[in-house]
Enzyme design. Sequence first.
Site, mmCIF file in Angstrom:
data_model
loop_
_atom_site.group_PDB
_atom_site.id
_atom_site.type_symbol
_atom_site.label_atom_id
_atom_site.label_comp_id
_atom_site.label_asym_id
_atom_site.label_seq_id
_atom_site.Cartn_x
_atom_site.Cartn_y
_atom_site.Cartn_z
ATOM 1 N N ARG A 1 0.210 7.870 21.171
ATOM 2 C CA ARG A 1 -0.299 6.646 20.801
ATOM 3 C C ARG A 1 -1.353 6.254 21.542
ATOM 4 O O ARG A 1 -2.118 5.897 20.646
ATOM 5 C CB ARG A 1 1.084 5.535 20.867
ATOM 6 N N THR B 1 -4.061 1.856 14.878
ATOM 7 C CA THR B 1 -3.824 1.976 13.469
ATOM 8 C C THR B 1 -4.813 1.824 12.986
ATOM 9 O O THR B 1 -5.317 2.554 11.962
ATOM 10 C CB THR B 1 -2.634 0.924 13.040
ATOM 11 N N PHE C 1 0.923 -1.126 0.458
ATOM 12 C CA PHE C 1 -0.071 0.100 0.077
ATOM 13 C C PHE C 1 0.935 1.126 0.195
ATOM 14 O O PHE C 1 0.316 2.429 0.020
ATOM 15 C CB PHE C 1 -1.044 -0.016 1.013
ATOM 16 N N ARG D 1 -8.505 7.609 16.281
ATOM 17 C CA ARG D 1 -8.603 7.238 15.343
ATOM 18 C C ARG D 1 -10.918 6.319 16.019
ATOM 19 O O ARG D 1 -11.110 5.801 14.525
ATOM 20 C CB ARG D 1 -7.708 6.269 15.271
ATOM 21 N N GLU E 1 11.163 12.639 13.087
ATOM 22 C CA GLU E 1 10.151 12.818 12.476
ATOM 23 C C GLU E 1 10.305 14.263 12.362
ATOM 24 O O GLU E 1 10.095 15.671 11.370
ATOM 25 C CB GLU E 1 8.945 12.248 12.708
ATOM 26 N N ASN F 1 -7.083 7.103 8.360
ATOM 27 C CA ASN F 1 -6.711 7.127 10.067
ATOM 28 C C ASN F 1 -6.797 8.063 10.416
ATOM 29 O O ASN F 1 -6.912 8.291 11.598
ATOM 30 C CB ASN F 1 -5.661 5.982 10.515
ATOM 31 N N HIS G 1 -1.183 11.153 12.565
ATOM 32 C CA HIS G 1 -0.737 10.529 12.943
ATOM 33 C C HIS G 1 0.533 10.703 14.807
ATOM 34 O O HIS G 1 0.390 11.756 14.447
ATOM 35 C CB HIS G 1 1.802 10.387 11.562
#
Length: 151
Positions: free
Chosen positions: A87, A93, A59, A104, A128, A114, A117
């Site tokens: 998280r 996820t 994907f 989510r 990041e 979703n 991030h």
Amino acid sequence: MQQEQTFVMVKPDGVRRGLVGAVIVRFEQKGFKLAAIELRTIDRALAERHYGDLRTKPFFSELVDYLTSGPVCAMIWQGEHAVENARSLIGKTNPAEASPGTIRGDFAMDIAGNIVHGSDSAASAAREIELFFGRHAASHPLDLFAGDEVS
Ligand code: DAT
Ligand code: MG
């Protein structure tokens, strides 16, 4: 109190659906402090680097198409155990498995859309944050409570 930073991004469908405010509210209510925020449309090179660990997944190209399909809201959130706390606020996820009460779980239905991030480790957060906000931002948590400025 040990301060940590994490990288959080409202993805294009979240921005399109007007959910930036709802995401920010949840982080603020939890006790996080906002250390940086920027709305921008990212290019494929940045999206590919951001999700570099998923390069071999079937994907991957759809994921990059999606992430570059409109503006994202990139943020640095700071607090105690910021990575882990973010998280758990964000949820699993796959939104179908994410508990109600998580971002989510409450705002998304599809794994490919979703909404948000969050970095999965302190090392990912540092990587990041540097990718999106540059080396200086990644170098140290701000003393937000004392109102210190970055020099
Ligand atoms: P997370 O975003 O929870 O850290 P991840 O890093 O494994 O999850 O994957 C990054 C993103 O890639 C995820 O938010 C949505 C997309 N994704 C993951 N698994 C997928 C799948 N099986 N099909 C489609 N998109 C997927
Ligand atoms: Mg991930």
